[in-house]
Design an enzyme around this catalytic site. Structure first.
Site, PDB file in Angstrom:
ATOM      1  N   LEU A 156       0.836  -1.199   0.000  1.00  0.00           N
ATOM      2  CA  LEU A 156       0.000   0.000   0.000  1.00  0.00           C
ATOM      3  C   LEU A 156       0.869   1.247   0.000  1.00  0.00           C
ATOM      4  O   LEU A 156       1.810   1.352   0.784  1.00  0.00           O
ATOM      5  CB  LEU A 156      -0.913   0.019   1.236  1.00  0.00           C
ATOM      6  CG  LEU A 156      -1.798  -1.206   1.462  1.00  0.00           C
ATOM      7  CD1 LEU A 156      -2.564  -1.049   2.771  1.00  0.00           C
ATOM      8  CD2 LEU A 156      -2.772  -1.380   0.294  1.00  0.00           C
ATOM      9  N   LYS A 157       0.521   2.189  -0.851  1.00  0.00           N
ATOM     10  CA  LYS A 157       1.193   3.490  -0.850  1.00  0.00           C
ATOM     11  C   LYS A 157       0.354   4.462  -0.036  1.00  0.00           C
ATOM     12  O   LYS A 157      -0.844   4.620  -0.311  1.00  0.00           O
ATOM     13  CB  LYS A 157       1.362   4.025  -2.274  1.00  0.00           C
ATOM     14  CG  LYS A 157       2.215   3.166  -3.175  1.00  0.00           C
ATOM     15  CD  LYS A 157       2.456   3.844  -4.518  1.00  0.00           C
ATOM     16  CE  LYS A 157       1.181   4.037  -5.311  1.00  0.00           C
ATOM     17  NZ  LYS A 157       0.589   2.789  -5.795  1.00  0.00           N
ATOM     18  N   PHE A 257       9.545   6.263  -9.237  1.00  0.00           N
ATOM     19  CA  PHE A 257      10.552   6.388  -8.187  1.00  0.00           C
ATOM     20  C   PHE A 257      11.922   6.815  -8.723  1.00  0.00           C
ATOM     21  O   PHE A 257      12.948   6.423  -8.193  1.00  0.00           O
ATOM     22  CB  PHE A 257      10.672   5.084  -7.383  1.00  0.00           C
ATOM     23  CG  PHE A 257       9.454   4.798  -6.541  1.00  0.00           C
ATOM     24  CD1 PHE A 257       9.400   5.189  -5.219  1.00  0.00           C
ATOM     25  CD2 PHE A 257       8.349   4.165  -7.082  1.00  0.00           C
ATOM     26  CE1 PHE A 257       8.276   4.947  -4.444  1.00  0.00           C
ATOM     27  CE2 PHE A 257       7.219   3.919  -6.328  1.00  0.00           C
ATOM     28  CZ  PHE A 257       7.181   4.312  -4.993  1.00  0.00           C
ATOM     29  N   TYR A 259      12.570  10.198  -9.150  1.00  0.00           N
ATOM     30  CA  TYR A 259      12.607  11.639  -8.921  1.00  0.00           C
ATOM     31  C   TYR A 259      13.667  11.988  -7.884  1.00  0.00           C
ATOM     32  O   TYR A 259      13.644  11.485  -6.762  1.00  0.00           O
ATOM     33  CB  TYR A 259      11.243  12.134  -8.449  1.00  0.00           C
ATOM     34  CG  TYR A 259      10.178  12.057  -9.515  1.00  0.00           C
ATOM     35  CD1 TYR A 259       9.911  13.151 -10.337  1.00  0.00           C
ATOM     36  CD2 TYR A 259       9.448  10.879  -9.722  1.00  0.00           C
ATOM     37  CE1 TYR A 259       8.938  13.078 -11.332  1.00  0.00           C
ATOM     38  CE2 TYR A 259       8.476  10.807 -10.707  1.00  0.00           C
ATOM     39  CZ  TYR A 259       8.226  11.909 -11.500  1.00  0.00           C
ATOM     40  OH  TYR A 259       7.270  11.826 -12.489  1.00  0.00           O
ATOM     41  N   ALA A 260      14.583  12.861  -8.273  1.00  0.00           N
ATOM     42  CA  ALA A 260      15.563  13.360  -7.312  1.00  0.00           C
ATOM     43  C   ALA A 260      14.864  14.311  -6.347  1.00  0.00           C
ATOM     44  O   ALA A 260      13.923  15.003  -6.711  1.00  0.00           O
ATOM     45  CB  ALA A 260      16.694  14.080  -8.035  1.00  0.00           C
ATOM     46  N   GLY A 261      15.323  14.342  -5.106  1.00  0.00           N
ATOM     47  CA  GLY A 261      14.696  15.204  -4.118  1.00  0.00           C
ATOM     48  C   GLY A 261      15.524  15.297  -2.853  1.00  0.00           C
ATOM     49  O   GLY A 261      16.756  15.197  -2.889  1.00  0.00           O
ATOM     50  N   CYS A 268       7.859   2.960   6.016  1.00  0.00           N
ATOM     51  CA  CYS A 268       8.219   1.713   5.324  1.00  0.00           C
ATOM     52  C   CYS A 268       9.669   1.661   4.863  1.00  0.00           C
ATOM     53  O   CYS A 268      10.441   0.822   5.325  1.00  0.00           O
ATOM     54  CB  CYS A 268       7.283   1.496   4.134  1.00  0.00           C
ATOM     55  SG  CYS A 268       5.565   1.203   4.601  1.00  0.00           S
ATOM     56  N   LYS A 329       5.525  12.684   2.451  1.00  0.00           N
ATOM     57  CA  LYS A 329       5.071  12.652   1.062  1.00  0.00           C
ATOM     58  C   LYS A 329       3.671  13.240   1.031  1.00  0.00           C
ATOM     59  O   LYS A 329       2.993  13.330   2.064  1.00  0.00           O
ATOM     60  CB  LYS A 329       5.069  11.231   0.495  1.00  0.00           C
ATOM     61  CG  LYS A 329       4.130  10.279   1.219  1.00  0.00           C
ATOM     62  CD  LYS A 329       4.101   8.908   0.587  1.00  0.00           C
ATOM     63  CE  LYS A 329       3.267   8.907  -0.689  1.00  0.00           C
ATOM     64  NZ  LYS A 329       3.053   7.545  -1.208  1.00  0.00           N
ATOM     65  N   ARG A 336       6.809  10.321  10.152  1.00  0.00           N
ATOM     66  CA  ARG A 336       7.893   9.400  10.495  1.00  0.00           C
ATOM     67  C   ARG A 336       9.029   9.487   9.473  1.00  0.00           C
ATOM     68  O   ARG A 336       8.799   9.354   8.278  1.00  0.00           O
ATOM     69  CB  ARG A 336       7.359   7.969  10.586  1.00  0.00           C
ATOM     70  CG  ARG A 336       6.522   7.719  11.828  1.00  0.00           C
ATOM     71  CD  ARG A 336       5.870   6.355  11.827  1.00  0.00           C
ATOM     72  NE  ARG A 336       4.781   6.286  10.852  1.00  0.00           N
ATOM     73  CZ  ARG A 336       3.975   5.233  10.717  1.00  0.00           C
ATOM     74  NH1 ARG A 336       4.144   4.161  11.476  1.00  0.00           N
ATOM     75  NH2 ARG A 336       2.999   5.245   9.823  1.00  0.00           N
TER      76      ARG A 336
END
Length: 443
Positions: A156-157, A257, A259-261, A268, A329, A336
């Site tokens: 799950l996202k 997945f 994407y630089a950030g 998780c 996000k 967390r």
């Protein structure tokens, strides 16, 4: 079907609500009376889009109940989902005390055969421990009852959990031996969710447990890979966003997945990477790649701090910064391991004043971070900008993607933007008179 879900955290609550949505009678158990009181009042202890409506709808229909009564919960369901937390221990390993306590509670109370399903994210071999605990409890009671232990990891996202559960890209079931009854029971439960495409994967229990960790480790690796390259891109005057599009167009790689950030967080990826590293150590094998994934991520959480210090100097006393985004996000209030926490701590230590805004995570941020001198919370994105020397974007909420840049420029003391999620086009903002600094963007 009558189903019990033990644990009303993120996974347990989503699982219970979605199973009830398909007509099952689900009873959710939690030992925290406050959580159950909140849920019985029609409220939620977590934020997840659409979940509140689903919980209330099924509770009103009599398909979803919440209780602290362990006896009642164990008696209720032929299938018992264990969806309790597995927080990391000091050595990085998963703490299984709540999983095993749930298993023991079942073994001490069951009076008929049960299918016990590990939904929690657990290390390889946990199913064996659950089986041993239940068998021991039955033996101490002098009772001989049939039971099955199944591994059924969640995928799950946060922010999209309902869609992930209702339309899964795969359902992984781990059983040992020729346990056809357990497999058919799980097929019956998940059948309504996979009617249009058969994504039901049956394997041995230990492989199913490993699959969950492997999936999260792969995604974390992709993020750290791009973050590592973003640092090199800056030194070579390369725009990492063009690189992302260039390699993502390859179907063998894809765009997810990449994407630089400013680093990954949440409940998780950090926990599961640590747990897998610990499993490797226990097996006498150092996992070098995953060790680097973790190290890169910890370093990347400092990237915005470094850029701010480079621009304003190491002493930030008298400087005020607007922070957009606190949750790790968008779509969740989960704080967390959030990169914002590292940024806030570092800037406060350097004497800065911070005005933070997040669409949903303010309450959770107050709980997680506490009231800190120099840190205040704004009620809107524009309010956070008032009197600030620069805007710092930490979480890529939708409302931040196309703001009124004229308002931003007029409200900031100076038009400086640090974009930790590469939301904006550097050239266009520079033409508007902004000083823009992204992650891995060409100067």
């Amino acid at each position: 079907m009558k189903i019990t879900v033990i644990g009303t955290g993120y996974v347990g609550l989503v699982t219970g609500a979605c199973l009830a949505e398909m007509g099952n009678h689900v009873m959710c158990l939690d030992v925290d009376p406050r959580k159950i009181e909140i849920l019985n009042a029609g409220e939620l202890p977590i934020h997840e889009p659409g979940l509140g409506d689903m919980v209330r709808r099924n509770a009103e229909a009599g398909r979803l109940d919440f209780t602290t009564d362990v006896d009642c919960a164990v008696a209720h369901g032929k299938v018992q989902f264990i969806a309790v937390g597995t927080p990391p221990d000091e050595d990085g390993s998963a703490d299984l005390q709540y999983v095993l306590a749930a298993a023991r509670s079942i073994g001490e109370r069951m009076t008929a055969s049960k299918v016990i399903v590990d939904k929690s994210t657990v290390p390889v071999g946990t199913g064996d421990k659950v089986e041993a605990v239940v068998a021991d409890a039955l033996r101490q009671r002098g009772v001989d009852l049939k039971f099955s232990v199944v591994s059924n990891p969640e995928f799950l996202k946060e922010g999209a959990a309902l869609a992930d559960f209702m339309r899964p890209d795969r359902v992984v079931i781990g059983v040992d031996g020729e346990d056809e009854d357990a497999v058919e029971t799980l097929r019956a439960i998940y059948g309504p969710f996979v009617r249009n495409r058969d994504r039901f994967l049956v394997m041995d229990r230990r492989s199913a447990e490993f699959t969950k960790y492997a999936a999260n480790a792969m995604l974390a690796t992709r993020i750290s890979f791009m973050n590592e390259l973003s640092r090199l891109a800056e030194r070579l005057n390369v725009d990492i966003e063009w690189v992302r599009q260039g390699i993502g167009a390859d179907p063998r790689i894809g765009t997810h997945f990449l994407y630089a950030g400013c680093g990954y967080g949440g409940s998780c990826f950090p926990k599961d990477v640590k747990a897998l590293l610990r499993s490797g150590e226990e097996a006498g094998m150092g996992l070098e790649l995953l060790g680097s994934v973790e190290n890169v991520n910890e370093r990347q959480k400092q990237v915005l701090v470094d850029k701010i210090v480079e621009r304003f100097g190491p002493d930030l006393a008298g400087r005020r910064f607007a922070l957009w985004g606190l949750a790790f996000k968008p779509g969740t209030d989960d704080m967390r391991e959030a990169p914002s926490r590292v940024l806030i701590e570092a800037l406060l230590q350097r004497g800065a004043t911070l005005q933070a805004y997040d669409p949903v995570a303010i309450t959770e941020a107050r709980r997680a971070i506490g009231e800190r001198p120099g840190l205040s919370y704004a009620t809107s994105a524009l309010e956070a900008l008032e009197g600030a020397d620069a805007l710092v974007i930490v979480t890529e909420w939708k409302e931040f993607r196309a703001p009124d840049f004229d308002d931003i420029k007029a409200t900031l003391k100076q038009p400086v933007i640090f974009d930790g999620r590469n939301l904006y086009e550097p050239g266009w903002l520079k033409r508007m008179g902004f000083e823009y600094r992204g992650v891995g963007r060409a100067a």
